[in-house]
Design a protein around this motif. Structure first.
Motif, PDB file in Angstrom:
ATOM      1  N   GLN A   1       3.355  67.319  90.872  1.00  0.00           N
ATOM      2  CA  GLN A   1       4.096  67.995  89.817  1.00  0.00           C
ATOM      3  C   GLN A   1       5.576  68.129  90.184  1.00  0.00           C
ATOM      4  OE1 GLN A   1       3.507  72.258  89.184  1.00  0.00           O
ATOM      5  NE2 GLN A   1       3.502  71.936  86.980  1.00  0.00           N
ATOM      6  N   LYS A   2       5.826  68.436  91.436  1.00  0.00           N
ATOM      7  CA  LYS A   2       7.212  68.543  91.891  1.00  0.00           C
ATOM      8  C   LYS A   2       7.927  67.206  91.755  1.00  0.00           C
ATOM      9  CE  LYS A   2       9.929  70.223  95.835  1.00  0.00           C
ATOM     10  NZ  LYS A   2       9.866  70.807  97.199  1.00  0.00           N
ATOM     11  N   MET A   3       7.237  66.116  92.075  1.00  0.00           N
ATOM     12  CA  MET A   3       7.823  64.789  91.948  1.00  0.00           C
ATOM     13  C   MET A   3       8.115  64.463  90.482  1.00  0.00           C
ATOM     14  SD  MET A   3       6.171  61.137  93.157  1.00  0.00           S
ATOM     15  CE  MET A   3       5.862  61.824  94.801  1.00  0.00           C
ATOM     16  N   ALA A   4       7.162  64.785  89.585  1.00  0.00           N
ATOM     17  CA  ALA A   4       7.358  64.516  88.159  1.00  0.00           C
ATOM     18  C   ALA A   4       8.503  65.358  87.599  1.00  0.00           C
ATOM     19  CB  ALA A   4       6.065  64.798  87.400  1.00  0.00           C
ATOM     20  N   ALA A   5       8.584  66.620  88.029  1.00  0.00           N
ATOM     21  CA  ALA A   5       9.645  67.509  87.552  1.00  0.00           C
ATOM     22  C   ALA A   5      11.011  67.026  88.024  1.00  0.00           C
ATOM     23  CB  ALA A   5       9.385  68.928  88.036  1.00  0.00           C
ATOM     24  N   ARG A   6      11.103  66.551  89.256  1.00  0.00           N
ATOM     25  CA  ARG A   6      12.377  66.040  89.765  1.00  0.00           C
ATOM     26  C   ARG A   6      12.800  64.783  89.015  1.00  0.00           C
ATOM     27  NH1 ARG A   6      12.252  66.623  96.406  1.00  0.00           N
ATOM     28  NH2 ARG A   6      12.726  68.871  96.484  1.00  0.00           N
ATOM     29  N   SER A   7      11.831  63.935  88.677  1.00  0.00           N
ATOM     30  CA  SER A   7      12.152  62.740  87.913  1.00  0.00           C
ATOM     31  C   SER A   7      12.722  63.115  86.545  1.00  0.00           C
ATOM     32  CB  SER A   7      10.899  61.878  87.738  1.00  0.00           C
ATOM     33  OG  SER A   7      11.152  60.755  86.919  1.00  0.00           O
ATOM     34  N   PHE A   8      12.122  64.119  85.892  1.00  0.00           N
ATOM     35  CA  PHE A   8      12.644  64.601  84.614  1.00  0.00           C
ATOM     36  C   PHE A   8      14.058  65.145  84.771  1.00  0.00           C
ATOM     37  CE2 PHE A   8      13.457  68.626  82.410  1.00  0.00           C
ATOM     38  CZ  PHE A   8      13.624  68.162  81.112  1.00  0.00           C
ATOM     39  N   ALA A   9      14.274  65.980  85.801  1.00  0.00           N
ATOM     40  CA  ALA A   9      15.591  66.588  86.016  1.00  0.00           C
ATOM     41  C   ALA A   9      16.655  65.530  86.287  1.00  0.00           C
ATOM     42  CB  ALA A   9      15.513  67.584  87.173  1.00  0.00           C
ATOM     43  N   ARG A  10      16.302  64.501  87.051  1.00  0.00           N
ATOM     44  CA  ARG A  10      17.260  63.430  87.345  1.00  0.00           C
ATOM     45  C   ARG A  10      17.637  62.670  86.075  1.00  0.00           C
ATOM     46  NH1 ARG A  10      16.398  58.307  87.849  1.00  0.00           N
ATOM     47  NH2 ARG A  10      14.134  58.577  88.058  1.00  0.00           N
TER      48      ARG A  10
ATOM     49  N   LEU B   1      20.723  66.546  85.406  1.00  0.00           N
ATOM     50  CA  LEU B   1      20.997  67.812  86.088  1.00  0.00           C
ATOM     51  C   LEU B   1      21.530  67.532  87.484  1.00  0.00           C
ATOM     52  CD1 LEU B   1      17.821  69.855  85.030  1.00  0.00           C
ATOM     53  CD2 LEU B   1      20.051  69.737  83.907  1.00  0.00           C
ATOM     54  N   HIS B   2      22.661  68.128  87.825  1.00  0.00           N
ATOM     55  CA  HIS B   2      23.322  67.796  89.087  1.00  0.00           C
ATOM     56  C   HIS B   2      22.509  68.243  90.302  1.00  0.00           C
ATOM     57  CE1 HIS B   2      24.612  72.005  88.559  1.00  0.00           C
ATOM     58  NE2 HIS B   2      24.774  72.024  89.866  1.00  0.00           N
ATOM     59  N   ASP B   3      21.718  69.316  90.141  1.00  0.00           N
ATOM     60  CA  ASP B   3      20.932  69.826  91.265  1.00  0.00           C
ATOM     61  C   ASP B   3      19.461  69.425  91.146  1.00  0.00           C
ATOM     62  OD1 ASP B   3      20.511  71.338  89.022  1.00  0.00           O
ATOM     63  OD2 ASP B   3      20.476  73.277  90.057  1.00  0.00           O
ATOM     64  N   TRP B   4      19.206  68.222  90.627  1.00  0.00           N
ATOM     65  CA  TRP B   4      17.828  67.814  90.332  1.00  0.00           C
ATOM     66  C   TRP B   4      16.929  67.770  91.564  1.00  0.00           C
ATOM     67  CZ3 TRP B   4      15.947  63.343  92.585  1.00  0.00           C
ATOM     68  CH2 TRP B   4      16.890  62.425  93.081  1.00  0.00           C
ATOM     69  N   ARG B   5      17.534  67.603  92.744  1.00  0.00           N
ATOM     70  CA  ARG B   5      16.718  67.552  93.968  1.00  0.00           C
ATOM     71  C   ARG B   5      16.226  68.932  94.404  1.00  0.00           C
ATOM     72  NH1 ARG B   5      20.606  63.560  95.081  1.00  0.00           N
ATOM     73  NH2 ARG B   5      19.719  61.518  95.627  1.00  0.00           N
ATOM     74  N   GLU B   6      16.974  69.976  94.046  1.00  0.00           N
ATOM     75  CA  GLU B   6      16.652  71.311  94.547  1.00  0.00           C
ATOM     76  C   GLU B   6      16.077  72.250  93.495  1.00  0.00           C
ATOM     77  OE1 GLU B   6      19.798  69.982  95.016  1.00  0.00           O
ATOM     78  OE2 GLU B   6      19.359  69.239  97.054  1.00  0.00           O
ATOM     79  N   ILE B   7      16.274  71.974  92.222  1.00  0.00           N
ATOM     80  CA  ILE B   7      15.884  72.934  91.185  1.00  0.00           C
ATOM     81  C   ILE B   7      14.367  73.148  91.191  1.00  0.00           C
ATOM     82  CG2 ILE B   7      15.732  71.151  89.397  1.00  0.00           C
ATOM     83  CD1 ILE B   7      16.834  73.284  87.442  1.00  0.00           C
ATOM     84  N   PRO B   8      13.907  74.403  91.252  1.00  0.00           N
ATOM     85  CA  PRO B   8      12.464  74.684  91.302  1.00  0.00           C
ATOM     86  C   PRO B   8      11.750  74.271  90.013  1.00  0.00           C
ATOM     87  CG  PRO B   8      13.752  76.578  92.042  1.00  0.00           C
ATOM     88  CD  PRO B   8      14.713  75.620  91.399  1.00  0.00           C
ATOM     89  N   VAL B   9      10.487  73.903  90.151  1.00  0.00           N
ATOM     90  CA  VAL B   9       9.682  73.516  88.988  1.00  0.00           C
ATOM     91  C   VAL B   9       9.610  74.667  87.990  1.00  0.00           C
ATOM     92  CG1 VAL B   9       7.371  72.850  88.207  1.00  0.00           C
ATOM     93  CG2 VAL B   9       8.321  71.847  90.292  1.00  0.00           C
ATOM     94  N   ALA B  10       9.465  75.890  88.491  1.00  0.00           N
ATOM     95  CA  ALA B  10       9.357  77.055  87.606  1.00  0.00           C
ATOM     96  C   ALA B  10      10.607  77.222  86.743  1.00  0.00           C
ATOM     97  CB  ALA B  10       9.118  78.316  88.427  1.00  0.00           C
TER      98      ALA B  10
END
Length: 248
Positions: free
Chosen positions: A112-121, A125-134
């Motif tokens: 889920q964390k991997m999928a969420a980071r892919s969405f953020a990227r 979103l500039h902080d896509w690597r660090e932004i929490p899933v929540a």
């Protein structure tokens, strides 16, 4: 083979007209859909099924999903599963371990964390690597889920139907006693993971028009991404298979 979507209304009826399903709707000509060309059936609205039609789908390995008014899965009819393969056996072996479900949940959270980071990227979103899933989910609720909850449910239901079918092809029957005892719904977990890939297209759709999209628009959106859904499913299965091999 292609999925069959039935938008029912009072008087809509599905019967077996071998080797096809015959769909009758008041004031319209009957339509025939050969069973050999159907991968799964997704019904919404009022649809009356005969037992002969349901049994024909079961014998052909066709999954039938019945959706509620809110787009959630209300009932499902599963076809005959194929022989169990190594992937399914290793999953059941994991679930038989004392900490098996906990280990699976750890894997699912990482995915889920991997999928969420892919969405953020992809969302820029500039902080896509660090932004929490929540935090991402909180933003999606404000921008999408609160206004279009049934739309999100509908896409997730379409994913659920396809995940159920694809997992059956992997040899995993979600009705297997070992799976049910552990209350694991792999099709639901896969659907929620792949749903992250639909958030951006849905946000784009909402940005173009705040009006709720109709059934046809959602099906077209989903079908337009069917190849990508298949790729993401295979990637997720491969990752789970590798995890299971390391867990054994």
């Amino acid at each position: 083979m292609r999925p069959l979507y039935i938008e029912g209304k009072p008087g809509c009826r599905v019967v077996l007209d071998e080797p096809a399903l015959r769909i009758s709707v008041p004031d319209k000509a009957d339509r025939l859909f050969p069973l050999a060309r159907i991968s799964r059936v997704v019904c919404s609205g009022s649809v009356e099924w005969t037992m002969g039609a349901l049994l024909a789908c079961a014998d052909a390995g066709i999954v039938v999903l019945i959706l509620s008014k809110t787009g959630e899965v209300r009932a499902r009819w599963l076809g005959v599963s194929r022989d169990r393969q190594l992937f399914a056996q290793r999953l059941l072996d994991l679930l038989s371990m004392p900490d098996g479900m906990q280990r699976y949940e750890t894997w699912r959270a990482a995915m889920q964390k991997m999928a969420a980071r892919s969405f953020a990227r992809r969302a820029g979103l500039h902080d896509w690597r660090e932004i929490p899933v929540a935090d991402l989910l909180s933003g999606l609720r404000l921008n999408l889920m609160n206004d279009w909850p049934n739309v999100v449910n509908r896409i997730e239901s379409l994913l659920y139907g396809e995940m159920t079918l694809l997992l059956l092809e992997q040899g995993l029957d979600v009705q297997d006693e070992s799976v049910q005892v552990n209350r694991l719904d792999l099709a639901a977990d896969f659907s929620r993971l792949l749903l992250w890939d639909f958030y951006l297209p849905l946000l784009d759709m909402k940005g173009r028009s705040s009006a709720l999209p109709g059934e046809r628009a959602l099906v077209e959106l989903y079908q337009g991404r069917s190849d990508r859904v298949g790729i993401l499913f295979r990637g997720t299965v491969n990752k789970l298979h590798r995890f299971l091999m390391g867990a054994s």
